[in-house]
Enzyme design. Sequence first.
Site, mmCIF file in Angstrom:
data_model
loop_
_atom_site.group_PDB
_atom_site.id
_atom_site.type_symbol
_atom_site.label_atom_id
_atom_site.label_comp_id
_atom_site.label_asym_id
_atom_site.label_seq_id
_atom_site.Cartn_x
_atom_site.Cartn_y
_atom_site.Cartn_z
ATOM 1 C CD GLU A 157 -2.224 1.204 2.980
ATOM 2 O OE1 GLU A 157 -1.425 0.920 3.912
ATOM 3 O OE2 GLU A 157 -3.403 1.525 3.190
ATOM 4 C CG ASN B 118 -4.782 4.025 0.805
ATOM 5 O OD1 ASN B 118 -4.144 3.437 -0.062
ATOM 6 N ND2 ASN B 118 -4.513 3.942 2.095
ATOM 7 C CE LYS C 56 -6.910 1.201 4.180
ATOM 8 N NZ LYS C 56 -5.578 1.601 4.709
ATOM 9 C CD GLU D 210 -4.819 4.694 6.105
ATOM 10 O OE1 GLU D 210 -5.455 4.357 5.097
ATOM 11 O OE2 GLU D 210 -4.162 3.881 6.802
ATOM 12 C CB CYS E 106 -3.836 -1.387 4.931
ATOM 13 S SG CYS E 106 -2.970 -1.229 6.498
ATOM 14 C CG ASN F 296 2.337 1.431 4.593
ATOM 15 O OD1 ASN F 296 3.506 1.755 4.647
ATOM 16 N ND2 ASN F 296 1.671 1.365 3.443
#
Lengths: 317, 317
Positions: free
Chosen positions: B47, B110, B127, B146, B171, B196
């Site tokens: 990612e 993302n 994401k 995020e 993730c 991550n």
Amino acid sequence: MTRIVNLALGQLGPIARADSRAQVVKRLCALMREAHASGAHLIVYPELALTTFFPRWYIEDEAELDSFFEREMPGPDTLPLFELSRELGVGFYLGYAELAEEGGRRQRYNTSILVDRGGRIVGRYRKVHLPGHREHEPWRRFQHLEKRYFTAGDGFGVNEAFGGKVGMALCNDRRWPETYRVMGLQGVEMVLIGYNTPVHNAPAPAHDDLSLFHNQLSLQAGAYQNGTWVAGVAKAGMEEGVDSIGGSCVVAPSGEVVARCVTKDDELALARCDLDFCAVYKRTTFNFDLHRQPHAYGMIVARKGETLMADGSAVAG
Amino acid sequence: MTRIVNLALGQLGPIARADSRAQVVKRLCALMREAHASGAHLIVYPELALTTFFPRWYIEDEAELDSFFEREMPGPDTLPLFELSRELGVGFYLGYAELAEEGGRRQRYNTSILVDRGGRIVGRYRKVHLPGHREHEPWRRFQHLEKRYFTAGDGFGVNEAFGGKVGMALCNDRRWPETYRVMGLQGVEMVLIGYNTPVHNAPAPAHDDLSLFHNQLSLQAGAYQNGTWVAGVAKAGMEEGVDSIGGSCVVAPSGEVVARCVTKDDELALARCDLDFCAVYKRTTFNFDLHRQPHAYGMIVARKGETLMADGSAVAG
């Protein structure tokens, strides 16, 4: 009210076809006495814990089939377990085959009950994910006719009991993440699951070596992903020529196994379950209100499987 | 077309804030060359693989924030990776921060892309499960913003690629069984997931010791419960003072880990993934058409979390 539940796994070894209910209940009571002597508040017995695992046979005679079912709970044979529960102050989870009369129709369910420390039934669950097959398949070494003998239950509820929120499931339910999630969305803190899992899986014999691994993986994922305690309890060992896995265990909300049975016989294992330990998961990584994204989940309810009819209904694959 | 995918995990060690895109793409290309030399058809990168993990900082300056995002893909800096892909015949999965213009509005996602062996983008994923928080929380050792920097994606699609059905996630998605299930219901055979994951989880530091365990448990459960290959690939190690887990691995549809990275640096691991191996799970234990019970799952879509408003909408907990 305390938030610590001293939990006992009441794993059973085989039950022969010829064994009477009274003989089995004696074994259940012995485990309950042991559990009580070890400080347990609650003992979890397996699925269909009162008889041999009869779905392994194709039974055409209705009366013979009915002989494996309970018409009342407690009934004359199971009453001693309820009396002992009240006497010792030990609650229990028990799986059994239930014959119900509903609106004049007879229905058969694969059922579990939750009984509080006063010997009172406080929850009932009817198995949703019935595994196996509906028709006689003589090519199998043994049958798995749960789809023939049982009606599927409506869903997964959660009971206020033992100082927290306690849910129930049965056997194959534990492989389906939907099982735990529906209870997780009701704040479940402890999920109790009895099972009978033959080592040999006739349609997929290559999986036989992985039966114990798959059992534990499913229980651990369900616990972690919902921040709940999970207890899985087997009827284990060689029963009427069919070998079933043991591997009864308790999984913490962290996903860690904290107690485990190590035989395939009647065996007790113990875990001290702090229901408050769920919160650190439910408030952080698995804070559903903050992090779930139902806008992306529609298919989970809209579809049964991969294949859809033009009208949106599912096709058996 | 063959149903064997020779899969390479292209784990990355840290990327410093000062590292240029060109430097990073050079590392990605080096891993791709190694993967090709080992017979790989497809390499999976982490990612946000083009820069340091910038959501660890509270960045108020919009231009500074934008500097971590890609306006086009491929762009001038990433083109060499696409050219090498075409030259070597190695496809790839790449995670990056995407700045999109949609109907005159700027959106930040993302994102991951799937690139075929001809260097063509054949799938894009944004994401869905954004972790962390929206506001600056100075009490944390580092931020995880995020929810502030990205818009959540719409859902989980599946791409016809590499001879099968390939899905993507990023993730935190991997901890949510809904992620795998929505793709499983589309017949997914391989799920690619970059991540991550800081070792330290500020709201729940007691979980830090379990970070690797939770990573693997989630990947294994998702694979087994949907009969699909799953590959998880980390950006690992000590990056700008924050340590992240490694643990990149490939999980078979059996739930077994079949390949794994063992460092926290740039590292390649390889797995030979037979997509036909999914079928033995999809046709038996996880034959959704036969065994799923959507009538019992309604709450999964109807509720976000435990708490509901009177109108049925969810409350942030």
